[in-house]
Design an enzyme around this catalytic site. Structure first.
Site, PDB file in Angstrom:
ATOM      1  N   ARG A  14      -1.214 -85.594 -39.900  1.00 45.83           N
ATOM      2  CA  ARG A  14      -0.277 -84.484 -39.668  1.00 45.83           C
ATOM      3  C   ARG A  14      -0.937 -83.232 -39.089  1.00 45.83           C
ATOM      4  O   ARG A  14      -0.260 -82.288 -38.699  1.00 45.83           O
ATOM      5  CB  ARG A  14       0.453 -84.145 -40.969  1.00 45.83           C
ATOM      6  CG  ARG A  14       1.603 -85.102 -41.250  1.00 45.83           C
ATOM      7  CD  ARG A  14       2.283 -84.758 -42.539  1.00 45.83           C
ATOM      8  NE  ARG A  14       1.541 -85.232 -43.698  1.00 45.83           N
ATOM      9  CZ  ARG A  14       1.722 -84.780 -44.937  1.00 45.83           C
ATOM     10  NH1 ARG A  14       2.593 -83.829 -45.170  1.00 45.83           N
ATOM     11  NH2 ARG A  14       1.023 -85.271 -45.938  1.00 45.83           N
ATOM     12  N   TYR A 363     -23.835 -50.443 -18.422  1.00 40.96           N
ATOM     13  CA  TYR A 363     -24.336 -51.751 -18.831  1.00 40.96           C
ATOM     14  C   TYR A 363     -25.852 -51.690 -18.965  1.00 40.96           C
ATOM     15  O   TYR A 363     -26.567 -51.443 -17.985  1.00 40.96           O
ATOM     16  CB  TYR A 363     -23.969 -52.840 -17.807  1.00 40.96           C
ATOM     17  CG  TYR A 363     -24.700 -54.133 -18.120  1.00 40.96           C
ATOM     18  CD1 TYR A 363     -24.473 -54.781 -19.334  1.00 40.96           C
ATOM     19  CD2 TYR A 363     -25.645 -54.680 -17.247  1.00 40.96           C
ATOM     20  CE1 TYR A 363     -25.173 -55.937 -19.667  1.00 40.96           C
ATOM     21  CE2 TYR A 363     -26.346 -55.840 -17.578  1.00 40.96           C
ATOM     22  CZ  TYR A 363     -26.104 -56.459 -18.785  1.00 40.96           C
ATOM     23  OH  TYR A 363     -26.795 -57.597 -19.115  1.00 40.96           O
ATOM     24  N   TYR A 384     -30.437 -59.065 -13.140  1.00 46.83           N
ATOM     25  CA  TYR A 384     -30.329 -60.460 -12.716  1.00 46.83           C
ATOM     26  C   TYR A 384     -30.444 -60.541 -11.204  1.00 46.83           C
ATOM     27  O   TYR A 384     -29.708 -59.857 -10.475  1.00 46.83           O
ATOM     28  CB  TYR A 384     -28.963 -60.986 -13.177  1.00 46.83           C
ATOM     29  CG  TYR A 384     -28.732 -62.455 -12.987  1.00 46.83           C
ATOM     30  CD1 TYR A 384     -29.677 -63.393 -13.396  1.00 46.83           C
ATOM     31  CD2 TYR A 384     -27.548 -62.916 -12.407  1.00 46.83           C
ATOM     32  CE1 TYR A 384     -29.442 -64.749 -13.231  1.00 46.83           C
ATOM     33  CE2 TYR A 384     -27.305 -64.259 -12.247  1.00 46.83           C
ATOM     34  CZ  TYR A 384     -28.259 -65.175 -12.654  1.00 46.83           C
ATOM     35  OH  TYR A 384     -28.027 -66.508 -12.491  1.00 46.83           O
TER      36      TYR A 384
END
Ligand code: UD1
Ligand code: CA
Length: 452
Positions: A14, A363, A384
């Site tokens: 169920r 950031y 990055y």
């Protein structure tokens, strides 16, 4: 000694789920772990868990538990499941049988049941339920002596009206259990080996069956579908909230607080509405958490205030810091004392030294920041290069003007100043001011266009 068996082989049809039922979560922990935690507090020899549906999913997911895993390939009934686990259990042990889908059973109730079993070697946990449909019913004779358990599907009309139900939880001496289980058959509505049939064997052999009931019926409520799961979740959250309030935490609304893990709190902590706390979190004295904050595996020290709508994950925050509103502090960050992190600031994998302020729209990732630095609005560490992450170092007393990009790897030495709007691509030395070469053109008497 006490041996423990937890039955957890069922699918839980169920739930309408690929995931075995006992791996569904309540307050951030699997149902089975909740049962394990209560069971493991009892003095015991070994916890045996019978698993089946989902193959190795259950033992693999919970491989950190120090238990004996027993596979039940085909779910032939609760009697069959217990029998599989019984082989390794010494004759003189008492056996506590638990269910992996009955998560809120308490240590206190189990202790009382175990004590109750000492006398005759058999005690059953029963409970009274208004709507007993689906449960096995407890049949007693005229003077209240327990005679048998009748499963819902095998019960006649009179038996169905009985409101005392079998919770499934029981304590039986291993030697008795072995004997009775060997006599079980499948002559019943479900064609299964019913564990519950052992009661009749006990009665035949004149072994008195004792019974106990839990303090709250919620302790023995099973999870069969998502609605029941949510009911237990809300109940459990309220229990946790009231426990925290007893310890001196102010919760502005205990019905709008969720703890999915472990929380340690100091004195005079105040938590506003809709706060979610996950994993292992510790909060010091005089800490305030604003509305709608999500805090996961964090350590927040004395006097710090987290303003509304902040997201904090896997971070240590020092004393007297101010974080948010709308701040995001991502994993592996450390904020020293008196740090300010303002709105729309994202910090990732960064150490921030004492007294440093990053108040708006920035950031800062993969960085080490010293003390008393001021970082202006719109500062971005460009960490990055498309393939690798690079580090940014900002030393004590640096001032970074607004709208600045720091292209990592880069170091801004102690006390240096970066002018607004600068793209920093080389290290900046102590005593230096760095800014982009800016050429302005001022057009005199400039007329702005107007709509026709
Ligand atoms: C069982 C009891 C019933 C009791 C109810 C309480 C029996 C025959 N009936 O019924 O009296 O009121 O629990 O919730 O015992 N399981 C296995 N292997 C199996 C069968 C079941 O591990 O072969 C496990 C399930 O995963 C579950 C538990 O045992 O955790 C109970 O099984 P379930 O089929 O839900 O029994 P009920 O019909 O609810
Ligand atoms: Ca059930």
């Amino acid at each position: 000694m006490l041996s423990i068996i937890i039955l957890a082989a069922g699918q839980g049809t169920r739930m309408k789920s690929e995931i075995p039922k006992v791996l569904h979560k309540l307050a951030g922990r699997t149902l089975l772990e909740h049962v394990y935690i209560s069971a493991s507090r009892l003095e015991h020899r070994m916890i045996n868990i019978v698993y089946g549906y989902g193959g190795k999913k259950v033992p693999e997911t919970l491989s950190h538990l120090p238990v004996n895993w027993i596979e039940q390939e085909h779910q032939l009934g609760t009697g069959h499941a217990v029998n599989l686990a019984l082989h390794t259990i010494p004759q003189d042990d008492h056996v506590l049988i638990l269910y992996g889908d009955i998560p809120l059973i308490t240590f206190e109730t189990l202790s009382a049941l175990i004590e109750d079993s000492n006398e005759t070697g058999f005690s059953l946990l029963t409970s009274y339920i208004e709507d007993p449909k689906g449960y096995g019913r407890i049949v007693r004779n005229a003077i209240g002596v327990l005679e048998k358990i009748v499963e819902d599907k095998d019960a006649d009309e009179t038996q169905r009206s009985i409101c005392e139900i079998n919770t499934g939880i029981m304590v039986v001496r291993a030697s008795l259990l072995k004997n009775w289980l060997s006599q079980l058959d499948k002559n019943n509505a479900q064609g299964e080996y019913y564990l519950t049939d052992i009661v009749e064997h006990a009665v035949e052999q004149k072994v008195q069956v004792n019974s106990k009931s839990p303090e709250s019926v919620m302790e023995v409520r099973g999870v069969n579908d998502r609605a029941q799961l949510s009911e237990l979740e809300r109940y459990y959250q309220l229990i946790q909230a009231h426990h925290l309030m007893k310890l001196g935490v102010t919760l502005l609304d205990p019905a709008r607080f969720d703890l999915r893990g472990d929380l340690e709190t100091g004195e005079d902590v105040e938590i506003d509405v809709n706060v979610i706390i996950e994993g292992s979190v510790s909060i010091g004295n005089n800490v305030k958490i604003g509305a709608n904050c999500y805090i996961n595996n964090a350590d927040i020290n004395d006097g710090t205030e987290i303003f509304p709508n902040s997201y904090i994950e896997n971070t240590v925050i020092g004393k007297n810091c101010r974080v948010g509103p709308f701040a995001r502090v991502r994993p592996e960050s450390r904020l020293d004392n008196n740090v300010h992190i303002g709105n729309f600031v994202e910090i990732k994998k960064t150490d921030v030294g004492e007294g440093t302020k990053i108040n708006h729209l920035s950031y800062i990732g993969d960085s080490s920041l010293g003390k008393n630095i001021n970082i202006g609005a719109g500062t971005i560490t460009c960490n990055y290069d498309g393939a690798h992450k690079h580090h940014t170092i900002i030393e004590d007393d640096v001032f970074i003007g607004s709208d600045t990009q720091l292209v990592a790897p880069v170091t801004i030495k102690k006390g240096a100043t970066v002018g607004a709007g600068t793209t920093v691509i080389r290290d900046v030395e102590t005593g230096e001011l760095i800014h982009n070469k800016i050429e302005h053109t001022n057009v005199k008497n400039w007329k702005r266009p107007v709509k026709k």
